[in-house]
Motif scaffolding. Sequence first.
Motif, PDB file in Angstrom:
ATOM      1  N   GLU A 195       1.101   3.589   2.418  1.00  0.00           N
ATOM      2  CA  GLU A 195       1.512   4.927   3.007  1.00  0.00           C
ATOM      3  C   GLU A 195       2.740   3.344   3.158  1.00  0.00           C
ATOM      4  OE1 GLU A 195      -1.807   1.930   4.308  1.00  0.00           O
ATOM      5  OE2 GLU A 195      -1.036   3.384   2.685  1.00  0.00           O
ATOM      6  N   SER A 196       2.817   1.887   2.656  1.00  0.00           N
ATOM      7  CA  SER A 196       4.113   1.435   3.129  1.00  0.00           C
ATOM      8  C   SER A 196       5.322   1.511   2.102  1.00  0.00           C
ATOM      9  CB  SER A 196       3.471  -0.377   3.396  1.00  0.00           C
ATOM     10  OG  SER A 196       2.532  -0.092   3.802  1.00  0.00           O
ATOM     11  N   SER A 203       0.884  -1.171  -0.617  1.00  0.00           N
ATOM     12  CA  SER A 203       0.050   0.236  -0.284  1.00  0.00           C
ATOM     13  C   SER A 203       0.775   1.119   0.307  1.00  0.00           C
ATOM     14  CB  SER A 203      -0.901   0.150   1.341  1.00  0.00           C
ATOM     15  OG  SER A 203      -0.003  -0.150   2.701  1.00  0.00           O
ATOM     16  N   LYS A 246       8.551   2.353   4.034  1.00  0.00           N
ATOM     17  CA  LYS A 246       9.626   1.067   4.656  1.00  0.00           C
ATOM     18  C   LYS A 246      10.063   0.180   3.612  1.00  0.00           C
ATOM     19  CE  LYS A 246       5.415   1.316   7.775  1.00  0.00           C
ATOM     20  NZ  LYS A 246       5.149   0.372   8.435  1.00  0.00           N
TER      21      LYS A 246
END
Length: 474
Positions: free
Chosen positions: A76-77, A74, A80
């Motif tokens: 927002e990931s 997604s 990371k």
Amino acid sequence: MNILKPADHRVPFGDADAIFDGFSKDDVIELAYASGDFMLAIDEAGKIVDVAANTADHSFVYKWVGQAWPDTVSAESVGKIEQMLERDSETAREWRQVNHPSKDGEIPVRYKVIQPDNNGYILAIGRDLRTVAMLQQRLLKTQQSMERDYLNLRQTETRYRLLFDNISYPVLIIESESRLIQQANRAFHNIMGAAPGTLDRKNILDLVTADDHDKLITYFGAAAVSAAAEPVLARLVGRTGTVKLSASPFRQSGKQFLLIDIDDGTHDVPGKSSDQYVLDAVEQMPDAFVLTDEKHGIIVANKAFAELVQTASVEHLLGQSLNRYIGRPDVDLGLLKKQLRDHRHVRNFSTVVNDLSGGEEPVEISAIMIERDEPLYGYSIRGVGRRERDLPHSIGDSPRSVDQLTELVGRKPLKDIVRESTDLIERMCIEAALVHTSDNRASAAEILGLSRQSLYSKLHRHGLGNLSGKDPTH
């Protein structure tokens, strides 16, 4: 022995070379399987070139082969993933949680990245966190449920304390075995001349003259066994005259307690026998009965009302708004309350009761207002559905006057009343036409602007005249 960096909290084997000497590729893969649910092999460009899954539940990872790793997560990931792909990054060694979109919702996965020095591939070991997420959701729902129950408990306790403290006559609760006062209301503190709360945990015998100790001990023992024990007279310390003590036993948390009413002659203490007779009569009466507060909250209801609204038990009704069950919300009860404020009582108010299954039952309500600082409202509710069903259809189905029409307000929707009003006007016009033409139906049809067939149809629908044996031209 390896020397750890200050920021490194991992403690490695003392002799890793000897322990891992002879490990085959299969052993390394098995070790990786033990660490996670699946593994991703990622090239230097960040593209997934191969995958290995521990169980069939993770077959979805094979769809990612050929895609860039950041494209599988997604929005927002993505950050990371990019941090884990950086070589020589301190954060690349840490476990990081990301979310993979899927048709069944997002899949939370925790990744650990291994970057070999002599290999261009990066190995990402993933742990599926769906089970953990489900447990977290269940825990969250359980916590929310506990918080709601705790809030309800606090509200119930607040209402109980408010009621207990505002009772006009002296009341206290003692532990049966130790005779220690667990709680005493404001009225009892007042007659003893004590500040509120100062009598808690005191022995009740210390508040009674010594001559009455044995009599009270005997009475409390009898009251703990039977609520039918006769009340006793005793003298309170510092007061003249006697008071009458009446005790009722109850159990809580494995201990027995006594609820004690004290009649000092200056307060109205309810008589137990008469009160119980009234409560039994209300509970067993065939008509529904409800007692509410100023905001229509149900305080008391009998079994007949619970059956009328089709709820499991009376306890489920307590605290709910009567508005939910009577007529149109905030309309019918509002009219009733206004009449009660003006006249103090109402008889035969027509409305409907809405049950929990969505059905309606026509009823008549008789109500009374009990004047207090916060007034109470009592409603006696009698179903009239069976009575209306038993009426002959030719008489009871349609109104025959304007007065009967207005009585339908509150019992039927406006569109039904309008339809019945139309039928009433049509019937009255046909009757007038028949009178005007001396029952000549051909002439009546003409002055009404109807065909004969249409008039006969309406005569039949309204039950007017005897159509059999009549000459169609008359």
